[in-house]
Each structure stands twice: as structure tokens, then as C-alpha cells.
Design a protein around this motif. Structure first.
Motif, PDB file in Angstrom:
ATOM      1  N   GLU A  67       0.823  -1.210   0.000  1.00 58.76           N
ATOM      2  CA  GLU A  67       0.000   0.000   0.000  1.00 58.76           C
ATOM      3  C   GLU A  67       0.861   1.265   0.000  1.00 58.76           C
ATOM      4  O   GLU A  67       0.460   2.309  -0.523  1.00 58.76           O
ATOM      5  N   VAL A  68       2.044   1.186   0.609  1.00 58.22           N
ATOM      6  CA  VAL A  68       2.963   2.321   0.625  1.00 58.22           C
ATOM      7  C   VAL A  68       3.708   2.426  -0.699  1.00 58.22           C
ATOM      8  O   VAL A  68       4.043   3.521  -1.152  1.00 58.22           O
ATOM      9  N   ARG A  69       3.934   1.283  -1.350  1.00 56.06           N
ATOM     10  CA  ARG A  69       4.713   1.256  -2.588  1.00 56.06           C
ATOM     11  C   ARG A  69       3.900   1.609  -3.828  1.00 56.06           C
ATOM     12  O   ARG A  69       4.487   1.931  -4.869  1.00 56.06           O
ATOM     13  N   ARG A  70       2.575   1.542  -3.748  1.00 58.07           N
ATOM     14  CA  ARG A  70       1.787   1.735  -4.972  1.00 58.07           C
ATOM     15  C   ARG A  70       1.978   3.150  -5.527  1.00 58.07           C
ATOM     16  O   ARG A  70       2.261   4.100  -4.793  1.00 58.07           O
ATOM     17  N   PHE A  71       1.794   3.280  -6.833  1.00 58.61           N
ATOM     18  CA  PHE A  71       2.037   4.551  -7.514  1.00 58.61           C
ATOM     19  C   PHE A  71       0.934   5.579  -7.259  1.00 58.61           C
ATOM     20  O   PHE A  71       1.208   6.766  -7.085  1.00 58.61           O
ATOM     21  N   GLU A  72      -0.286   5.166  -7.276  1.00 53.75           N
ATOM     22  CA  GLU A  72      -1.398   6.100  -7.126  1.00 53.75           C
ATOM     23  C   GLU A  72      -1.958   6.054  -5.718  1.00 53.75           C
ATOM     24  O   GLU A  72      -2.234   4.986  -5.174  1.00 53.75           O
ATOM     25  N   ASN A  73      -2.106   7.241  -5.117  1.00 59.11           N
ATOM     26  CA  ASN A  73      -2.664   7.371  -3.773  1.00 59.11           C
ATOM     27  C   ASN A  73      -2.043   6.381  -2.789  1.00 59.11           C
ATOM     28  O   ASN A  73      -2.733   5.578  -2.153  1.00 59.11           O
ATOM     29  N   PRO A  74      -0.709   6.415  -2.640  1.00 60.38           N
ATOM     30  CA  PRO A  74      -0.085   5.486  -1.697  1.00 60.38           C
ATOM     31  C   PRO A  74      -0.545   5.751  -0.271  1.00 60.38           C
ATOM     32  O   PRO A  74      -0.875   6.885   0.089  1.00 60.38           O
ATOM     33  N   HIS A  75      -0.559   4.689   0.500  1.00 61.38           N
ATOM     34  CA  HIS A  75      -0.942   4.803   1.906  1.00 61.38           C
ATOM     35  C   HIS A  75       0.067   5.671   2.650  1.00 61.38           C
ATOM     36  O   HIS A  75       1.274   5.540   2.458  1.00 61.38           O
ATOM     37  N   GLY A  76      -0.400   6.553   3.505  1.00 64.79           N
ATOM     38  CA  GLY A  76       0.482   7.403   4.287  1.00 64.79           C
ATOM     39  C   GLY A  76       1.256   6.606   5.330  1.00 64.79           C
ATOM     40  O   GLY A  76       0.664   5.906   6.142  1.00 64.79           O
ATOM     41  N   TYR A  77       2.566   6.712   5.290  1.00 63.38           N
ATOM     42  CA  TYR A  77       3.435   6.020   6.229  1.00 63.38           C
ATOM     43  C   TYR A  77       3.606   6.899   7.468  1.00 63.38           C
ATOM     44  O   TYR A  77       3.834   8.103   7.364  1.00 63.38           O
ATOM     45  N   TYR A  78       3.485   6.306   8.640  1.00 61.42           N
ATOM     46  CA  TYR A  78       3.580   7.073   9.876  1.00 61.42           C
ATOM     47  C   TYR A  78       5.020   7.530  10.124  1.00 61.42           C
ATOM     48  O   TYR A  78       5.950   6.717  10.140  1.00 61.42           O
ATOM     49  N   VAL A  79       5.202   8.832  10.304  1.00 63.54           N
ATOM     50  CA  VAL A  79       6.467   9.394  10.776  1.00 63.54           C
ATOM     51  C   VAL A  79       6.112  10.288  11.954  1.00 63.54           C
ATOM     52  O   VAL A  79       5.647  11.409  11.783  1.00 63.54           O
ATOM     53  N   ASP A  80       6.301   9.764  13.150  1.00 64.17           N
ATOM     54  CA  ASP A  80       5.830  10.451  14.354  1.00 64.17           C
ATOM     55  C   ASP A  80       6.976  11.150  15.065  1.00 64.17           C
ATOM     56  O   ASP A  80       8.152  10.805  14.884  1.00 64.17           O
ATOM     57  N   LEU A  81       6.634  12.126  15.891  1.00 62.97           N
ATOM     58  CA  LEU A  81       7.571  12.791  16.782  1.00 62.97           C
ATOM     59  C   LEU A  81       7.376  12.251  18.191  1.00 62.97           C
ATOM     60  O   LEU A  81       6.243  11.991  18.621  1.00 62.97           O
ATOM     61  N   SER A  82       8.462  12.093  18.933  1.00 57.47           N
ATOM     62  CA  SER A  82       8.337  11.669  20.319  1.00 57.47           C
ATOM     63  C   SER A  82       7.581  12.729  21.111  1.00 57.47           C
ATOM     64  O   SER A  82       7.509  13.903  20.716  1.00 57.47           O
ATOM     65  N   GLU A  83       7.021  12.322  22.235  1.00 67.31           N
ATOM     66  CA  GLU A  83       6.277  13.273  23.068  1.00 67.31           C
ATOM     67  C   GLU A  83       7.167  14.414  23.520  1.00 67.31           C
ATOM     68  O   GLU A  83       6.744  15.576  23.550  1.00 67.31           O
ATOM     69  N   GLU A  84       8.421  14.101  23.857  1.00 68.52           N
ATOM     70  CA  GLU A  84       9.336  15.150  24.310  1.00 68.52           C
ATOM     71  C   GLU A  84       9.649  16.121  23.185  1.00 68.52           C
ATOM     72  O   GLU A  84       9.682  17.353  23.391  1.00 68.52           O
ATOM     73  N   LEU A  85       9.881  15.615  21.986  1.00 68.00           N
ATOM     74  CA  LEU A  85      10.159  16.486  20.841  1.00 68.00           C
ATOM     75  C   LEU A  85       8.922  17.299  20.481  1.00 68.00           C
ATOM     76  O   LEU A  85       9.023  18.499  20.176  1.00 68.00           O
TER      77      LEU A  85
END
Length: 485
Positions: free
Chosen positions: A452-470
Motif C-alpha cells: 500500500e505504501v509502494r503503490r504509484f497512485e494514492n499510496p498509503h500514508g506512512y507514519y512518521v511520528d515525533l516523540s512526546e518530548e520532541l
């Protein structure tokens, strides 16, 4: 470090890096320790991820940083720089620290790919070259990876040297394309320089040089019996090109017991032509003859051809790969994130903008990737302050920093730091991997992304989170308008 035309690449910098360096020294800030992050904001072609590349050239650049006497003379002639700064440049060498994500690793927007910790002047002077290599090679590696995935396991050769934007665009671009998955290149010099296998056979001019197409094919087969790939669309692909190729194969190769050969189409309806050619070759007793196509291909055209049942064994892709024509700018940036305070601690810095996408993540940071222990697949990335650690023996809730209500509970996961130390106090501490190892690493890590992340059209959003402290630090700085805490 010298370029191909003898230019000292230390001077390949934006002029304001020199004016700021001079200003830092005069203001007493030249030796202040700073931290900068290299990251990008948007995946090219609206894809799900990008591929990191360019680190090897950055390492070479850092190791060879110096100012020649001619450089100092030029800068003195501008009557802008004080003698103390020019003397500093005469003895310049990089003595800072650099961490980086290894080449070939999938990367996502806004996460630190390269982190520089150095004095203000040193960190500022290397900005342009770091961005130049990171942006260019990551762009081409990302495009190549898309094209190679569209080819569904069929070989893709990079054919773009003559359409590349300059020498480096062709030579280093071939390297980046190989990292992304290409099997080889038409750019000969990239083979001895980087080990990117060079390949190629003939142009239309070869066929036109002979009295007949048949004579041209026979001559080539005799010269290169073990590498006979014939260009069959100079005149009429199906009426003369393929039949003459078959005649040449029968006359020259068959008596030698050679069954490995090929034909190439560079124009026309590739789906129709390759299906017809495959039938003709098989009926003539050449099932081992491979079919290659070229001519302004990209991932979308390749995917369409395969959906139409085209009989293609390999692709030659030129201008749309080597220039990443559909998305020609990568958009990586170099942003200050921390400055050493009077007590020696690193004070966070943030850039605030009315454009939310341009607000930076403050502080001296690192990034983890979380892999599911049961599936081995990458689930999320996690940006935190450098002193923080992740205990992957316990569940951890993460969320999308742009939509905090979108939450994901991480369980049974392995946390790995993405960045590795590259320079410590100016000394190289990272063993640069061979290009084949980088390419294999790229293929393995891309395979660990969900389809789902690799597909060309409307790829699934991959989580990139910030730590609570950041996140808390970022919120405090935003509330304070960016001023110091």
C-alpha cells in the motif's frame, strides 16, 4: 576535491555561505557549535517514499575540503572578507561530526536523513554540496526505483546520458539509477568509476551505413556473436527488421550453436510490435531471443505496456529517468536545529512559517524505524531528541504529527536507528559499502514496505511520528514565537 574540469569543489557553495562565515567570525560566533538537519518535504511524483543516495560523494567531498591559493586570491579580490577570515580559510578543514541514513534506504518527508554537528562556519560552508548530491542522487534513485518496480522484475537499463543535465547528471546519475534498481547503463565511464555495468549495441546509423539492413545485421552478428542485439525499427519493423534479424541469426549464430540473442524496438506501438515479434521469433525457432524496447519510457508507460500483454524482456529508459522529467526537483533542505549555548548545552532552534509545511522540527535529533517482528515489515518511523531511547519491549502509541487523532499502537516491534555515524571530529568512521551492496540494501528495504505504501497512485500514508518530548519542545517554541526557551 577537484571536479572533472579541475574546479576546486570547496568553492561550489552559495556565496552567502562565505559572507555568513565571515560575519560569524567577526561577530565571535565562528566557533559556536551548531546542528543542521538535511531532510526533504515531499515525495517526488506523489509517491509513498524516496530513496536516500549521494552519501559516497559527500564523504569524498568532506575528506578533500580545502581552499587553494587561487580561491583565496579570488575572495580577497572581492573586497568583502576580512584577512582574519581569509587566513581561517587557508587552514580550513572539516572537524565536525556527521550522521547519515545509509544509501539505498527508503526515506520519508521531514525526517533527518543527514545531521551535521560542527562549528558554525564549517557547517554553513558544506550546505550547498550536501544538498546538491543528496537532492540529485536521491531524485534519480527514487525515479529509477519506481520504473524498475513497474517493470515487474524485467531488467531496466539507464539510457539517458545524452539527455542528462551536464556531466555529473549523466555519470553520477547512472550510479543513482543503479542504486534504485537499474541493471546497467549506457554511460560507459560510470562502469570503471562506480562499477555500474555499461551495455549497448547499435544505433540506427549502424544499419544505415550498410547497403542493406540484412548486411548490417549479419556484420554485427559476426563481430559480436555472443552479444547480438539488433535494432529492428530503422525501416519497417515487422516487414523487414524482424525477418532480417531472424535471417542473420540463422546464418551466423545457429551454426555456432548460439541461441542467446536479442532484438530492440525504439519506436512504434510497442505492445503490438512485441507481440507480433515474439510470435515470429518463436515460429522461427528462436524462443531464447530477448526483446528490448526503448523510446521515452517511464513507469506509467511500462505498466501500461505490460497490462496490454506486451512481450518485453527488458527496457531501456532514457530522458524520463535521468532527468526525472515528471518531478525534476527533489526539494531537500538544510536547516539549523540547534546551537550550543554558553554552558555547552545545545539549545534548540526552530523556523516558523505561515506555510505549515515549512515549520521545522527543533533540536539535536535522531530517527528510528519500527519493524514488525512477526512480519518483518516496516510500520513507522519515529523522530526523537538525540538523548532519547526507545524501549521496543513495551507497546508504544504513535500518531501522525499532522493529524494527531490518527493513532497507531505499536506492539511486538523492533526499533532500529536509521542514521549511522559517518564522521567523528572530522575523521571518517564509516566503511562505505560497495555499490552492489547498496543496491541490494535498497531492494531489501523497499520490499519491507507494505504494498500500500509502494503503490504509484494514492499510496498509503506512512507514519512518521515525533516523540512526546520532541513534540512538547516544538509546541513550546511555537508558542514562544521561536525565541529561546
Amino acid at each position: 576535491m577537484k571536479s572533472a574540469n579541475g574546479i576546486n569543489l570547496t568553492m561550489l557553495c552559495d556565496f552567502y555561505e562565505l559572507t555568513m562565515g565571515n560575519g560569524y567570525l567577526r561577530a565571535g560566533l565562528g566557533d559556536r557549535i551548531t546542528c543542521f538537519d538535511v531532510f526533504y518535504r515531499q515525495v517526488p511524483d506523489d509517491g509513498g517514499y524516496a530513496i536516500a543516495a549521494g552519501l559516497e560523494q559527500i564523504v569524498d567531498y568532506i575528506q578533500n575540503l580545502h581552499f587553494d591559493a587561487e580561491d583565496i586570491a579570488y575572495l580577497r579580490s572581492r573586497a568583502l572578507f576580512c584577512e582574519e577570515f581569509l587566513d581561517y580559510l587557508q587552514h580550513f578543514r572539516f572537524t565536525g561530526d556527521i550522521w547519515a541514513v545509509p544509501e539505498g534506504t527508503p526515506i520519508f518527508p521531514r525526517e533527518p536523513v543527514i545531521t551535521v554537528r560542527a562549528t558554525a562556519i564549517q557547517a554553513q560552508l558544506i550546505e550547498t554540496y550536501l544538498l546538491l548530491e543528496f537532492n540529485h542522487q536521491s531524485l534519480i534513485a527514487t525515479k529509477a526505483n519506481r520504473i524498475c518496480r513497474a517493470a515487474e522484475g524485467r531488467a531496466v537499463l539507464e539510457f539517458g546520458s545524452r539527455r542528462a543535465q551536464g556531466i555529473a547528471g549523466a555519470v553520477v546519475g547512472a550510479r543513482a539509477a543503479y542504486i534504485g534498481g537499474c541493471a546497467g547503463t549506457a554511460c560507459t565511464v560510470s562502469d570503471p568509476l562506480y562499477g555500474v555495468r555499461a551495455a549497448g549495441t547499435m544505433a540506427h546509423s549502424w544499419v544505415q551505413m550498410f547497403d542493406s539492413e540484412y548486411d548490417a545485421f549479419v556484420s554485427y552478428c559476426r563481430s559480436y556473436p555472443t552479444n547480438a542485439v539488433l535494432l529492428v525499427d530503422t525501416y519497417n519493423s515487422l516487414k523487414s527488421g524482424v525477418p532480417n534479424a531472424i535471417r542473420a541469426f540463422n546464418e551466423v549464430l545457429r551454426p555456432l550453436g548460439i541461441t542467446s540473442c536479442g532484438i530492440r524496438f525504439d519506436s512504434g506501438d510497442m505492445a503490438y510490435l512485441t507481440k507480433q515479434a515474439r510470435q515470429m521469433l518463436d515460429e522461427a525457432g528462436w524462443p531464447g531471443c530477448k526483446i528490448t524496447v526503448s523510446n521515452s519510457l517511464d513507469e506509467w508507460l511500462i505498466a501500461d505496456l505490460l497490462r496490454q500483454g506486451a512481450r518485453i524482456d527488458s527496457f531501456g529508459v532514457g530522458e524520463r529517468l535521468i532527468t526525472s522529467k515528471s518531478a525534476p526537483v527533489f526539494g531537500g533542505v538544510y536547516k539549523l536545529c540547534a546551537v550550543e549555548g554558553a554552558d555547552g548545552t545545545l539549545e534548540p532552534r526552530i523556523k516558523i512559517s505561515e506555510n505549515v509545511g515549512k515549520i521545522t522540527n527543533p533540536g539535536f535529533k535522531k530517527v528510528y524505524r519500527f519493524y514488525n517482528r512477526a512480519t518483518g515489515m516496516a510500520e513507522a518511523d519515529y523522530i526523537c531528541l538525540r538523548h532519547e531511547t526507545v524501549d521496543d519491549s513495551r507497546p508504544l502509541e504513535i500518531c501522525d504529527p499532522d493529524a494527531r487523532w490518527k493513532r497507531k499502537l505499536m506492539e511486538n516491534f523492533e526499533a532500529r536507528e536509521l542514521q549511522v555515524p559517518v564522521f567523528e571530529k572530522g575523521e571518517l568512521v564509516y566503511e562505505l559499502p560497495a555499490l552492489d551492496a547498496i543496491r541490494a540494501h535498497c531492494a531489501a528495504e523497499v520490499a519491507r514496505l507494505w504494498p500500500e505504501v509502494r503503490r504509484f497512485e494514492n499510496p498509503h500514508g506512512y507514519y512518521v511520528d515525533l516523540s512526546e518530548e520532541l513534540m512538547a519542545l516544538k509546541d513550546r517554541l511555537l508558542e514562544a514565537g521561536g525565541s529561546r526557551l
